[in-house]
Each structure stands twice: as C-alpha cells, then as structure tokens.
Design an enzyme around this catalytic site. Structure first.
Site, mmCIF file in Angstrom:
data_model
loop_
_atom_site.group_PDB
_atom_site.id
_atom_site.type_symbol
_atom_site.label_atom_id
_atom_site.label_comp_id
_atom_site.label_asym_id
_atom_site.label_seq_id
_atom_site.Cartn_x
_atom_site.Cartn_y
_atom_site.Cartn_z
ATOM 1 N N GLY A 44 3.680 -2.710 4.994
ATOM 2 C CA GLY A 44 2.642 -3.512 5.985
ATOM 3 C C GLY A 44 2.070 -2.744 7.087
ATOM 4 O O GLY A 44 1.554 -3.063 7.883
ATOM 5 N N ARG A 51 0.256 -10.447 -17.261
ATOM 6 C CA ARG A 51 0.245 -10.450 -15.960
ATOM 7 C C ARG A 51 -1.644 -11.003 -15.544
ATOM 8 O O ARG A 51 -0.813 -11.159 -14.553
ATOM 9 C CB ARG A 51 -0.457 -8.297 -16.646
ATOM 10 C CG ARG A 51 -0.502 -7.363 -14.736
ATOM 11 C CD ARG A 51 -1.171 -6.429 -15.037
ATOM 12 N NE ARG A 51 0.039 -6.054 -15.895
ATOM 13 C CZ ARG A 51 1.126 -4.767 -14.659
ATOM 14 N NH1 ARG A 51 0.583 -4.654 -13.780
ATOM 15 N NH2 ARG A 51 1.513 -3.926 -15.407
ATOM 16 N N LEU A 101 -3.846 -3.500 -11.262
ATOM 17 C CA LEU A 101 -4.534 -4.489 -11.396
ATOM 18 C C LEU A 101 -5.252 -4.847 -13.015
ATOM 19 O O LEU A 101 -6.005 -3.702 -12.900
ATOM 20 C CB LEU A 101 -5.483 -5.791 -10.234
ATOM 21 C CG LEU A 101 -4.232 -6.026 -9.210
ATOM 22 C CD1 LEU A 101 -5.548 -5.572 -7.966
ATOM 23 C CD2 LEU A 101 -4.627 -7.268 -8.857
ATOM 24 N N HIS A 104 -5.184 4.709 -0.713
ATOM 25 C CA HIS A 104 -4.410 5.791 -1.281
ATOM 26 C C HIS A 104 -4.276 6.767 -0.217
ATOM 27 O O HIS A 104 -5.255 7.660 0.502
ATOM 28 C CB HIS A 104 -5.144 6.225 -2.322
ATOM 29 C CG HIS A 104 -4.587 7.427 -3.398
ATOM 30 N ND1 HIS A 104 -4.002 7.058 -3.600
ATOM 31 C CD2 HIS A 104 -4.459 8.092 -3.484
ATOM 32 C CE1 HIS A 104 -3.230 7.433 -4.694
ATOM 33 N NE2 HIS A 104 -4.334 8.832 -3.775
ATOM 34 N N GLU A 137 -10.004 1.876 -13.318
ATOM 35 C CA GLU A 137 -8.808 2.986 -14.026
ATOM 36 C C GLU A 137 -8.129 3.088 -11.982
ATOM 37 O O GLU A 137 -8.438 2.723 -11.218
ATOM 38 C CB GLU A 137 -9.745 4.100 -13.501
ATOM 39 C CG GLU A 137 -9.670 5.505 -13.991
ATOM 40 C CD GLU A 137 -8.695 5.258 -15.083
ATOM 41 O OE1 GLU A 137 -8.583 4.174 -16.327
ATOM 42 O OE2 GLU A 137 -7.478 6.357 -15.398
ATOM 43 N N GLU A 139 -0.975 7.584 9.936
ATOM 44 C CA GLU A 139 -1.298 7.608 11.279
ATOM 45 C C GLU A 139 -2.706 7.718 11.234
ATOM 46 O O GLU A 139 -3.516 6.568 11.310
ATOM 47 C CB GLU A 139 -1.222 8.563 12.338
ATOM 48 C CG GLU A 139 0.128 8.706 13.405
ATOM 49 C CD GLU A 139 0.328 9.567 14.168
ATOM 50 O OE1 GLU A 139 1.782 10.573 13.922
ATOM 51 O OE2 GLU A 139 -1.139 10.005 14.388
ATOM 52 N N GLU A 174 -4.594 6.944 8.347
ATOM 53 C CA GLU A 174 -4.225 5.625 7.178
ATOM 54 C C GLU A 174 -4.667 4.234 7.964
ATOM 55 O O GLU A 174 -5.334 3.363 8.238
ATOM 56 C CB GLU A 174 -2.903 5.332 6.670
ATOM 57 C CG GLU A 174 -3.112 6.145 5.311
ATOM 58 C CD GLU A 174 -1.819 6.154 4.806
ATOM 59 O OE1 GLU A 174 -1.899 4.659 3.918
ATOM 60 O OE2 GLU A 174 -1.509 6.640 4.249
HETATM 61 N N1 LIG Z 1 -6.704 -1.572 -11.245
HETATM 62 C C1 LIG Z 1 -6.049 -1.140 -9.962
HETATM 63 N N2 LIG Z 1 -5.058 -2.049 -9.474
HETATM 64 C C2 LIG Z 1 -4.816 -1.212 -8.462
HETATM 65 C C3 LIG Z 1 -5.101 -0.324 -8.029
HETATM 66 C C4 LIG Z 1 -7.151 0.288 -8.629
HETATM 67 O O1 LIG Z 1 -7.242 0.693 -8.197
HETATM 68 N N3 LIG Z 1 -7.202 -0.257 -9.744
HETATM 69 N N4 LIG Z 1 -4.886 0.265 -6.225
HETATM 70 C C5 LIG Z 1 -2.848 0.203 -6.722
HETATM 71 C C6 LIG Z 1 -2.712 1.389 -5.511
HETATM 72 N N5 LIG Z 1 -0.891 0.967 -5.652
HETATM 73 C C7 LIG Z 1 -0.642 1.290 -4.834
HETATM 74 O O2 LIG Z 1 -0.963 0.832 -3.550
HETATM 75 C C8 LIG Z 1 0.387 1.370 -7.310
HETATM 76 C C9 LIG Z 1 0.123 -0.030 -7.591
HETATM 77 C C10 LIG Z 1 1.270 0.035 -8.793
HETATM 78 C C11 LIG Z 1 1.974 0.546 -9.372
HETATM 79 C C12 LIG Z 1 2.064 0.853 -10.432
HETATM 80 O O3 LIG Z 1 2.431 1.393 -10.918
HETATM 81 N N6 LIG Z 1 2.987 -0.537 -10.497
HETATM 82 C C13 LIG Z 1 3.753 -0.679 -11.483
HETATM 83 C C14 LIG Z 1 4.383 -1.299 -11.097
HETATM 84 C C15 LIG Z 1 5.698 -0.759 -10.511
HETATM 85 C C16 LIG Z 1 6.347 -2.017 -9.374
HETATM 86 O O4 LIG Z 1 6.404 -3.235 -9.500
HETATM 87 O O5 LIG Z 1 7.456 -0.976 -8.437
HETATM 88 C C17 LIG Z 1 3.050 -1.692 -12.636
HETATM 89 O O6 LIG Z 1 2.373 -2.381 -11.786
HETATM 90 O O7 LIG Z 1 3.398 -1.850 -14.023
HETATM 91 C C18 LIG Z 1 1.108 1.751 -8.548
HETATM 92 C C19 LIG Z 1 0.293 2.498 -7.530
HETATM 93 C C20 LIG Z 1 -2.732 -1.174 -6.839
HETATM 94 N N7 LIG Z 1 -3.314 -1.714 -7.785
HETATM 95 N N1 LIG Z 2 -1.525 4.251 -4.827
HETATM 96 C C1 LIG Z 2 -1.379 3.669 -3.444
HETATM 97 C C2 LIG Z 2 -1.084 4.181 -2.125
HETATM 98 O O1 LIG Z 2 0.188 4.919 -2.865
HETATM 99 N N2 LIG Z 2 -0.887 3.091 -1.227
HETATM 100 C C3 LIG Z 2 0.274 3.791 0.024
HETATM 101 O O2 LIG Z 2 1.117 2.840 -0.008
HETATM 102 C C4 LIG Z 2 1.198 2.863 1.278
HETATM 103 C C5 LIG Z 2 1.678 1.684 1.692
HETATM 104 O O3 LIG Z 2 2.386 1.583 3.270
HETATM 105 P P1 LIG Z 2 2.682 0.114 3.946
HETATM 106 O O4 LIG Z 2 2.655 -0.777 3.577
HETATM 107 O O5 LIG Z 2 3.151 0.731 5.856
HETATM 108 O O6 LIG Z 2 1.071 -0.032 4.812
HETATM 109 C C6 LIG Z 2 0.226 4.073 2.443
HETATM 110 O O7 LIG Z 2 1.061 4.860 2.849
HETATM 111 C C7 LIG Z 2 -0.560 3.453 1.012
HETATM 112 O O8 LIG Z 2 -1.742 4.945 1.313
#
Ligand SMILES: Nc1nc2c(c(=O)[nH]1)N[C@@H](CN(C=O)c1ccc(C(=O)N[C@@H](CCC(=O)O)C(=O)O)cc1)CN2
Ligand SMILES: NCC(=O)N[C@@H]1O[C@H](COP(=O)([O-])[O-])[C@@H](O)[C@H]1O
Length: 218
Positions: free
Chosen positions: A14, A67, A95, A111, A145, A174, A176
C-alpha cells in the site's frame, strides 16, 4: 466544491495508497479517499487507511467460484460508499470485462514501466536485461486487456550504471508516489484529456516521432 470520492483497491504493502492518502490531506486536493478495499486480510495498506480513519473492507476472493460474483460485491461496496473513481494500487486480481466496463474511464492503475513497454511482471529486471537507458512508471485508465488502456501520465526514471533491479525499483517507486496523486488530480479536475495519440499507442500503434512523454508535475 465537493471533492471527488475515491475508492482504492489493494492487495498488499500500500505505498501508493499512502501517497494518495497523503495527497488527500491537502485541503486543496480535489479528491478524497473514502474507502480502501483489499482482497487480502492482512494487507499492510489496510492499516495505513485505518491510521487516518478511512473506512476499509476485506473481500476474500477465494470464497467465490465466479470471478464476477467477487467483483459484484466489490462494486456494491464501492457504490455504497459513493465512490466516483477507483484507483488500483497493487491490486493483484485481473478484473473481468464486466467490472472494467462498469468503471470505464473512472478506474486508474499504476504500472512500474513506461507503457506500452514492459507490460506484465518483473518490469525492472526486464528493463535492465534489455539495457534500456530510461525506465519509469505509468498511470492509465484500466481496460480489460492487462496494462493497456489510455495513458494519463508517465514519469521517466533514468537507468544508472550498475543499477540492480532493487535499486531501480526503489527509484521508480519514488516516482510512482509523485505520479499517482498528480494523475488522480488531473482526472478529478476533469483535465485528463486522453489524446487520440494515447489511444493509438494503447491500441498498439507506434508513437509518432513527435510524441512526447507527459510528466504532470512530477
Ligand atoms: N482487466 C484488468 N485487470 C487489472 C489490470 C488491468 O490493466 N486490466 N491491472 C492489474 C495490474 N496488476 C497489478 O497491479 C496485476 C493484477 C493481477 C495479476 C495476476 O496475474 N493476478 C492473478 C492472481 C495473482 C495473485 O492472486 O497473486 C489472477 O487474477 O488470477 C497481475 C498483475 C490489476 N488488474
Ligand atoms: N502491473 C501493476 C504493478 O505491477 N503494480 C505495482 O505494484 C506495486 C504495488 O506497491 P504498493 O502496494 O506499495 O503500492 C507498485 O510498484 C505498482 O507499480
């Protein structure tokens, strides 16, 4: 003027949530965090919200076979709190199109790369392996996507000689923490104009030669 109500979805540390909470302490910031939801009970981010009396919730995604049923409960809590913009901040669930369309152009994600470069995971390791000279982070509107969607803002972070993934990751983090509040402000102020170029890039086209990176107040 009433502040835009923001709901933040997290799964862990967080630190980006903390950056949004800190920014919202400024009385002139145009948004307020009204709810923090996590799919992980022990997420450190929940404690960060509790410390500043922001309501929190935990919805265990493992309890749902479908889901979309998990997302319907997420959506119900967000609407119950009057949320207008959703910020994903290390929310580790993909999502479905159902949720993404419900919050289309009202849901942001951060990201740790200069999208469309390095979608997916291990972005810092891959950037170093490829020998890029600049790296950084992106805030974008969420689309079905993964790591796609119109870009709201980016922060560029130079790659230094001898950089390790850990050192680069710390520098990007930092950036971010400055970029996310700046982008949320743009969206809350209704100033996040998604250029046709941004949509073209998000849809996979190469940037025009004159495309420049936008660093909103970073
Ligand atoms: N439809 C979208 N959903 C999400 C996006 C997006 O651009 N489109 N961004 C993500 C990015 N992300 C991290 O912040 C992220 C989230 C989830 C996963 C993933 O592989 N999840 C798996 C389970 C992984 C776990 O529970 O540890 C899953 O959902 O099956 C990768 C990157 C947020 N969602
Ligand atoms: N694909 C999305 C992804 O990789 N997101 C990354 O997860 C971290 C969460 O850190 P936080 O819980 O300290 O904010 C952040 O570095 C964010 O950019």
């Amino acid at each position: 003027m009433a502040k835009t109500k923001v709901g933040v979805l997290i799964s862990g540390r967080g630190s980006n949530l903390q950056a949004l909470l800190d920014a919202a302490q400024d009385p002139d910031f145009p948004a307020e965090v009204v709810l923090v939801l996590s799919n992980k009970a022990g997420a450190q981010g929940l404690e960060r919200a509790r410390k500043v009396d922001v309501p929190t919730g935990f919805i265990d995604h493992t309890l749902y076979e479908d889901r979309e049923d998990f997302e319907k409960d997420l959506d119900a809590k967000l609407r119950e709190a009057g949320v207008q913009i959703v910020c994903l901040a290390g929310f580790m669930r993909i999502l479905t199109p159902w949720f993404v369309e419900k919050w289309r152009d009202r849901m942001l994600n951060i990201h740790p790369s200069l999208l469309p470069a390095f979608k997916g995971v291990h972005t810092h390791e891959r950037a170093l392996e490829q020998g890029v000279r600049v790296h950084g982070c992106t805030v974008h509107f969420v689309r079905a996507e993964m790591d796609d969607g119109p870009i709201i803002g980016q922060a560029v972070v130079p790659v230094l000689a001898g950089d390790t993934p850990e050192a680069l990751s710390a520098r990007v983090l930092e950036a971010e923490h400055k970029l996310y509040p700046a982008c949320l402000k743009l969206v809350a102020d209704g100033k996040a104009r998604v250029s046709a170029e941004a949509v073209r890039i998000a849809e996979g086209s190469e940037p025009d030669s004159e495309t420049v990176l936008i660093n909103p107040a970073v």
